[in-house]
Design a protein around this motif. Structure first.
Motif, PDB file in Angstrom:
ATOM      1  N   ASN A  80       0.922  -1.373   0.002  1.00 40.97           N
ATOM      2  CA  ASN A  80      -0.047  -0.023  -0.100  1.00 40.97           C
ATOM      3  C   ASN A  80       0.926   1.223   0.016  1.00 40.97           C
ATOM      4  N   TYR A  81       0.659   2.070  -0.750  1.00 41.36           N
ATOM      5  CA  TYR A  81       1.382   3.200  -1.210  1.00 41.36           C
ATOM      6  C   TYR A  81       0.369   4.420  -0.378  1.00 41.36           C
ATOM      7  N   PRO A  82       0.753   5.103   0.927  1.00 47.97           N
ATOM      8  CA  PRO A  82       0.145   5.995   1.634  1.00 47.97           C
ATOM      9  C   PRO A  82      -0.203   7.286   0.859  1.00 47.97           C
ATOM     10  N   ASP A  83      -1.306   8.021   0.892  1.00 48.22           N
ATOM     11  CA  ASP A  83      -1.366   9.066   0.153  1.00 48.22           C
ATOM     12  C   ASP A  83      -0.438  10.236   0.470  1.00 48.22           C
ATOM     13  N   THR A  84       0.062   9.994   1.775  1.00 45.16           N
ATOM     14  CA  THR A  84       1.291  11.125   2.108  1.00 45.16           C
ATOM     15  C   THR A  84       2.546  10.783   1.484  1.00 45.16           C
ATOM     16  N   MET A  85       2.690   9.599   0.915  1.00 45.54           N
ATOM     17  CA  MET A  85       3.946   9.176   0.173  1.00 45.54           C
ATOM     18  C   MET A  85       4.149  10.321  -0.834  1.00 45.54           C
ATOM     19  N   PRO A  86       5.287  11.101  -0.964  1.00 45.15           N
ATOM     20  CA  PRO A  86       5.614  11.934  -2.371  1.00 45.15           C
ATOM     21  C   PRO A  86       5.587  10.921  -3.416  1.00 45.15           C
ATOM     22  N   TYR A  87       4.982  11.411  -4.584  1.00 51.84           N
ATOM     23  CA  TYR A  87       4.925  10.386  -5.743  1.00 51.84           C
ATOM     24  C   TYR A  87       6.439  10.009  -6.139  1.00 51.84           C
ATOM     25  N   ASP A  88       7.433  10.873  -6.099  1.00 51.00           N
ATOM     26  CA  ASP A  88       8.489  10.426  -6.716  1.00 51.00           C
ATOM     27  C   ASP A  88       9.306   9.301  -5.855  1.00 51.00           C
ATOM     28  N   ALA A  89       9.069   9.180  -4.659  1.00 50.41           N
ATOM     29  CA  ALA A  89       9.443   7.968  -3.699  1.00 50.41           C
ATOM     30  C   ALA A  89       8.677   6.992  -4.069  1.00 50.41           C
ATOM     31  N   ALA A  90       7.311   7.076  -4.219  1.00 52.69           N
ATOM     32  CA  ALA A  90       6.545   5.863  -4.492  1.00 52.69           C
ATOM     33  C   ALA A  90       6.817   5.300  -5.759  1.00 52.69           C
ATOM     34  N   ASP A  91       7.310   6.203  -6.616  1.00 54.45           N
ATOM     35  CA  ASP A  91       7.512   5.543  -8.126  1.00 54.45           C
ATOM     36  C   ASP A  91       8.899   4.957  -8.038  1.00 54.45           C
ATOM     37  N   LEU A  92       9.813   5.224  -7.083  1.00 49.51           N
ATOM     38  CA  LEU A  92      11.126   4.555  -7.175  1.00 49.51           C
ATOM     39  C   LEU A  92      10.909   3.166  -6.382  1.00 49.51           C
ATOM     40  N   VAL A  93      10.127   3.137  -5.306  1.00 50.99           N
ATOM     41  CA  VAL A  93       9.954   2.211  -4.501  1.00 50.99           C
ATOM     42  C   VAL A  93       9.159   1.216  -5.437  1.00 50.99           C
ATOM     43  N   ASN A  94       8.396   1.682  -6.227  1.00 50.35           N
ATOM     44  CA  ASN A  94       7.545   0.712  -7.199  1.00 50.35           C
ATOM     45  C   ASN A  94       8.339   0.006  -8.220  1.00 50.35           C
ATOM     46  N   LYS A  95       9.326   0.659  -8.493  1.00 48.97           N
ATOM     47  CA  LYS A  95      10.074   0.120  -9.474  1.00 48.97           C
ATOM     48  C   LYS A  95      11.361  -0.793  -8.997  1.00 48.97           C
ATOM     49  N   LEU A  96      11.245  -0.717  -7.737  1.00 50.08           N
ATOM     50  CA  LEU A  96      12.421  -1.609  -7.095  1.00 50.08           C
ATOM     51  C   LEU A  96      11.526  -2.968  -6.557  1.00 50.08           C
ATOM     52  N   LEU A  97      10.516  -2.836  -6.165  1.00 55.59           N
ATOM     53  CA  LEU A  97       9.665  -3.876  -5.476  1.00 55.59           C
ATOM     54  C   LEU A  97       8.705  -4.568  -6.734  1.00 55.59           C
ATOM     55  N   VAL A  98       9.615  -5.283  -7.488  1.00 54.90           N
ATOM     56  CA  VAL A  98       9.178  -5.906  -8.632  1.00 54.90           C
ATOM     57  C   VAL A  98       9.428  -7.360  -8.496  1.00 54.90           C
ATOM     58  N   LEU A  99       8.481  -8.017  -8.746  1.00 53.32           N
ATOM     59  CA  LEU A  99       8.685  -9.525  -8.403  1.00 53.32           C
ATOM     60  C   LEU A  99       9.559 -10.311  -9.185  1.00 53.32           C
ATOM     61  N   ASP A 100       9.616  -9.954 -10.583  1.00 50.38           N
ATOM     62  CA  ASP A 100      10.593 -10.437 -11.462  1.00 50.38           C
ATOM     63  C   ASP A 100      12.076  -9.668 -11.035  1.00 50.38           C
ATOM     64  N   PRO A 101      12.823 -10.321 -10.762  1.00 51.54           N
ATOM     65  CA  PRO A 101      14.315  -9.560 -10.175  1.00 51.54           C
ATOM     66  C   PRO A 101      14.750  -8.876 -11.264  1.00 51.54           C
ATOM     67  N   LYS A 102      14.819  -9.450 -12.440  1.00 57.75           N
ATOM     68  CA  LYS A 102      15.423  -8.809 -13.832  1.00 57.75           C
ATOM     69  C   LYS A 102      14.887  -7.336 -13.880  1.00 57.75           C
TER      70      LYS A 102
END
Ligand code: ADE
Length: 299
Positions: free
Chosen positions: A237-259
């Protein structure tokens, strides 16, 4: 440093225990001859023998020795042994770890500090991976704080050396029957007993950045089993308070496929390490000089 003689336990005044683990303990110790303070990791040989871990202790020592000049890792000064123990004499970090620091802010960790540490940890991982080392147990408790509050990665007890092949993709990828790591930060490939490479550290980086920004890790539950279920489904869950660029970075790291993770691509690919280091959440930080930049603080 080249010593004229091997040091011995009696060269040190042991002051207090800093931490304990299955391996033994870490003690604060002062070298009598010089008055310098160190953290001495004391590893019990009986434990190594019983758990068949002598080889891993050797790997830990080799990794620490390889990283002696690395500004973002705890420095190894000396090693010695006696009949009972191995002793790793490490740089002493006087300001606790990143977990303590986050707790001290009681959920109001400053965003600029979160951004700075996210960038610093990214740089540390880049340097580590460039040297063919993966940590495999990245977590806030393993990020110690130096005198000036820079991050110092410690505890390579689960570390691994990988051999880059001529194309730059590593060989020696390992499948492990046993889980290494800590529940909250463990990657899905470890849980699914798939090949584990440096991408596992990128997953943990995503978890730590999420925690720096939101004050809690992305996968949290009553017990480890439930945490593992969330991780395997990548339920974040990405809280509403989380800045967009931080959420975007985390979202691009937390990817099930390691590659597919940011930073996992080969040089030149859209998700290579340069793309990670220049992500908008961290690209305002002068990463070339990060270890000598004062940490941002309000007072
Ligand atoms: N606890 C574990 N390792 C440490 C270190 N290098 N400095 C301070 N405390 C520690």
């Amino acid at each position: 440093m080249v010593e004229a003689r091997k040091l011995e336990p009696r060269d040190f005044q042991f002051v207090e225990i800093l931490g304990r683990g299955a391996y033994g303990r870490v003690a604060k110790a002062v070298r009598k001859e010089t008055g310098e303070t160190f953290a001495v990791k004391i590893i019990e040989k009986a434990h190594l023998k019983k758990e068949n871990k002598a080889r891993q202790a050797l790997i830990e020592r080799n990794i620490l020795a390889k990283l002696r000049d690395h500004p973002g890792t705890v420095r190894l000064h000396h090693t010695f042994q006696d009949p009972e123990n191995l002793y790793f004499v490490l740089e002493y970090c006087p300001n606790g770890d990143l977990m303590d620091l986050m707790n001290s802010f009681e959920g109001r960790f400053p965003l600029e500090l979160a951004r700075f540490y996210s960038a610093e940890l990214t740089v540390i991982l880049d340097l580590l991976h460039q040297r063919g080392i993966i940590h495999r147990d990245l977590k806030p408790e393993n990020l110690l704080l130096s005198q000036d509050f820079h991050l110092k990665l410690s505890d390579f007890g689960t570390g691994k050396e990988i051999n880059p092949d001529p194309d730059g993709t590593e060989i020696n990828r390992e499948r492990r029957g046993t889980f290494v790591g800590t529940a909250e930060y463990v990657s899905p490939e470890v849980l699914l007993d798939q090949e584990v490479g440096r991408e596992a550290d990128l997953w943990a980086l995503g978890c730590i950045i999420y925690q720096l920004v939101n004050g809690r890790p992305p996968f949290q539950a009553m017990n480890d089993y439930l945490i593992f279920e969330q991780i395997k489904e990548n339920r974040v869950n990405y809280p509403d308070t989380m800045p967009y660029d931080a959420a975007d970075l985390v979202n691009k790291l937390l990817v099930l496929d390691p590659k597919g993770r940011l930073g996992a691509g080969n040089p030149g690919e859209a998700n290579d390490m340069d793309a990670l280091k220049s992500h908008p959440f961290i690209n305002s930080i002068d990463i070339a000089n990060i270890f000598t930049t004062p940490i941002p603080c309000d007072n």
